[in-house]
Design a protein around this motif. Structure first.
Motif, PDB file in Angstrom:
ATOM      1  N   GLU A   1       0.837  -1.209   0.000  1.00  0.00           N
ATOM      2  CA  GLU A   1       0.000   0.000   0.000  1.00  0.00           C
ATOM      3  C   GLU A   1       0.871   1.258   0.000  1.00  0.00           C
ATOM      4  N   LEU A   2       1.970   1.255   0.765  1.00  0.00           N
ATOM      5  CA  LEU A   2       2.905   2.387   0.751  1.00  0.00           C
ATOM      6  C   LEU A   2       3.503   2.580  -0.643  1.00  0.00           C
ATOM      7  N   LYS A   3       3.722   1.479  -1.339  1.00  0.00           N
ATOM      8  CA  LYS A   3       4.224   1.561  -2.718  1.00  0.00           C
ATOM      9  C   LYS A   3       3.146   2.161  -3.624  1.00  0.00           C
ATOM     10  N   ARG A   4       1.908   1.729  -3.423  1.00  0.00           N
ATOM     11  CA  ARG A   4       0.810   2.219  -4.259  1.00  0.00           C
ATOM     12  C   ARG A   4       0.675   3.731  -4.166  1.00  0.00           C
ATOM     13  N   VAL A   5       0.821   4.284  -2.956  1.00  0.00           N
ATOM     14  CA  VAL A   5       0.680   5.737  -2.790  1.00  0.00           C
ATOM     15  C   VAL A   5       2.017   6.470  -2.971  1.00  0.00           C
ATOM     16  N   LYS A   6       3.052   5.713  -3.384  1.00  0.00           N
ATOM     17  CA  LYS A   6       4.381   6.236  -3.720  1.00  0.00           C
ATOM     18  C   LYS A   6       5.170   6.776  -2.517  1.00  0.00           C
ATOM     19  N   LEU A   7       4.712   6.509  -1.320  1.00  0.00           N
ATOM     20  CA  LEU A   7       5.446   6.926  -0.129  1.00  0.00           C
ATOM     21  C   LEU A   7       6.708   6.078   0.057  1.00  0.00           C
ATOM     22  N   LEU A   8       6.611   4.807  -0.289  1.00  0.00           N
ATOM     23  CA  LEU A   8       7.770   3.934  -0.165  1.00  0.00           C
ATOM     24  C   LEU A   8       8.905   4.389  -1.084  1.00  0.00           C
ATOM     25  N   ASP A   9       8.550   4.963  -2.234  1.00  0.00           N
ATOM     26  CA  ASP A   9       9.565   5.478  -3.162  1.00  0.00           C
ATOM     27  C   ASP A   9      10.332   6.654  -2.561  1.00  0.00           C
ATOM     28  N   VAL A  10       9.670   7.411  -1.710  1.00  0.00           N
ATOM     29  CA  VAL A  10      10.317   8.539  -1.047  1.00  0.00           C
ATOM     30  C   VAL A  10      11.257   8.025   0.038  1.00  0.00           C
ATOM     31  N   ILE A  11      10.804   7.028   0.791  1.00  0.00           N
ATOM     32  CA  ILE A  11      11.619   6.466   1.874  1.00  0.00           C
ATOM     33  C   ILE A  11      12.809   5.700   1.300  1.00  0.00           C
TER      34      ILE A  11
ATOM     35  N   GLN B   1      12.171   2.595  -6.353  1.00  0.00           N
ATOM     36  CA  GLN B   1      11.147   3.346  -7.080  1.00  0.00           C
ATOM     37  C   GLN B   1      10.834   2.755  -8.454  1.00  0.00           C
TER      38      GLN B   1
END
Length: 184
Positions: free
Chosen positions: A6-16, A21
Motif C-alpha cells: 500500500e505504501l508503494k501504491r501511494v508512492k510513499l515507499l519510493d520517497v523512503i 522506485q
C-alpha cells in the motif's frame, strides 16, 4: 507485507527508499501475497529484505543508512539479505558453511518461515535434511566454540597469536567440510 504494498501504491515507499522506485506495484503485491500468512513474530527487517531481494547488499545497506538502524538491526537486515541470496542461488548451491551459519543464527526459525513463503524449493523436510547432519557444528557455532581448541594447538607448539587464530578458523572450516568430530 500488505502495508508495504500500500505504501508503494501511494508512492510513499519510493520517497523512503528511492532504490525501489523502479519496482512495480505488481512486484510488491506479489511478494506481499506470498508473505501474507507469516507469523507476526517474523522480524520486520527480515520481511523488508524480501522487497530488496534483487539488489546488491551494499546498495540495500546504503538505502537503509538514513533510518539509523541499531547494530543489531543491521545484523538482522544482513541476515535477511543472506536468506534472499540463498533463495536466489537455490537450495543445492548452499554450502555446509552457509547452512551452519544460517541454522546457528537466532533468527533461523523466523527465516525458515520466510524462505518457505518465498520459495517452494525450501520445504521444511529439505531444511531438516540439511540441518540434521550439521547439528554438532551448528551447536558449536551457537556456543561460539570450535572443535579444535587453542590448547590443542599449544600442545602442538603453536604459540598464541595471529597464526593460532587463523588455524582455529581453518580447523573449524575443515571440521564442517569433512564432518569431523574430533580435534585430531
Amino acid at each position: 507485507p500488505k502495508a508495504l504494498a500500500e505504501l508503494k501504491r501511494v508512492k510513499l515507499l519510493d520517497v523512503i527508499f528511492p532504490l525501489i522506485q523502479d519496482k512495480s506495484l505488481k512486484f510488491f503485491t506479489e511478494i506481499a501475497n506470498k508473505l501474507n500468512n507469516l507469523s507476526p513474530n517474523v522480524h520486520y527487517l527480515l520481511i523488508l529484505s524480501c522487497f530488496f531481494k534483487d539488489f546488491e547488499e551494499s546498495k540495500v545497506l546504503e538505502a537503509f543508512e538514513d533510518l539509523k538502524l541499531s547494530s543489531q538491526e543491521l545484523l538482522t537486515l544482513h541476515f535477511g539479505l543472506e536468506c534472499q541470496k540463498m533463495i536466489r542461488n537455490g537450495f543445492d548451491a548452499i554450502t555446509k558453511h552457509e547452512w551452519v551459519s544460517f541454522f546457528a543464527n537466532p533468527l533461523a526459525e523466523q527465516a525458515i518461515a520466510l524462505i518457505g513463503a518465498m520459495s517452494s524449493g525450501f520445504t521444511i523436510k529439505r531444511l531438516e535434511e540439511a540441518r540434521l547432519p550439521l547439528s554438532l557444528a551448528i551447536d558449536r557455532k551457537k556456543r561460539g566454540v570450535t572443535l579444535l581448541k587453542s590448547t590443542d594447538l599449544m600442545d602442538a607448539n603453536i604459540q598464541p597469536g595471529k597464526l593460532m587464530g587463523t588455524l582455529l578458523r581453518e580447523g573449524e572450516s575443515l571440521a564442517i567440510t569433512h564432518d569431523l568430530t574430533t580435534p585430531e
